[in-house]
Write a protein that holds these residues in place. Structure first.
Motif: not given
Ligand code: G3P
Length: 219
Positions: A38, A40-41
């Motif tokens: 992911d 943003k992670t």
């Protein structure tokens, strides 16, 4: 010259950060897709280990969308740099974001005129893709030299930093430094290669073999 790692592979980033060679990170949508994580992670994880600039690329086609995406990416970490493509829309977003104090990396630069446009729009970094130019028989290092000469002609009005990208070899990194690029971003494999030289390995093996003959110990 600053050295950035062109990667979205958090394990590689963590490992290479330990060498002290990594001044920052650049990512792009292809690298994020390859990492499978992911976005943003991933940026949060990178920011936990890298204190230098981390380029995060927008994917919206229009300036308004790029700016909207930038607003989502910027709060992730204080060292996020917003990456936009070198298009009219990208330059509009660059202008608006840079006026708000956001650092913008204008990417996919393939000509000196494009680099001039990026600087005029307020880019903090411009990313000439030297490997992709070499791939089609043009000269990436010549482009870097041209951009350096142009930017140096206007020291009072151009502060944009040249970030050599699409690096394919250790020689490319040396070429970028010789051309006066402010930074170069390279994949983990290439960053590992810059330290290696067969004569270093051969020389070390000979030194160690001779040392063994002395029967001595330093400790
Ligand atoms: O991150 C931008 C640039 O470095 C991509 O390189 O190898 O896909 O041409 P490459």
């Amino acid at each position: 010259m600053e050295l950035f790692l062109d990667s979205a592979d958090i394990e590689e980033i963590r490992d290479l950060a330990k060498t002290g060679l990594v001044d920052g990170i650049t990512t792009n949508p292809s690298l994020v897709a390859k990492s499978g994580g992911d976005f943003k992670t991933l940026l949060k994880e990178i920011a936990a280990v890298i204190k230098g600039p981390i380029s995060a690329e927008t994917v919206a086609p229009k300036a308004e969308g790029m700016i909207e995406e930038a607003k989502k990416l910027l709060p992730i970490a204080e060292n996020i740099v917003i990456k936009v493509p070198l298009t009219w829309e990208g330059l509009k977003a660059t202008r608006a974001l840079s006026r708000e104090g956001v650092k913008v990396n204008v990417t996919l630069c393939f000509s000196a005129a494009q680099a001039l446009a990026a600087a005029k729009a307020g880019a903090f970094y411009v990313s000439p893709f030297i490997g992709r130019l070499d791939d089609v028989g043009a000269s990436g290092s010549e482009l870097l030299q041209e951009i350096r000469a142009i930017y140096d002609n206007y020291p009072d009005s151009i502060e944009t930093r040249i970030l050599a990208a699409s690096i394919r070899s250790a020689d490319h990194i040396a070429e970028a430094a010789l051309a006066g690029a402010d930074c170069a971003t390279a994949p983990p494999k290439i960053l590992r290669q810059i330290v290696h030289h067969p004569l270093t390995d051969k020389g070390l093996a000979a030194f160690l073999a001779d040392w063994k003959k002395t029967g001595q110990s330093i400790l």
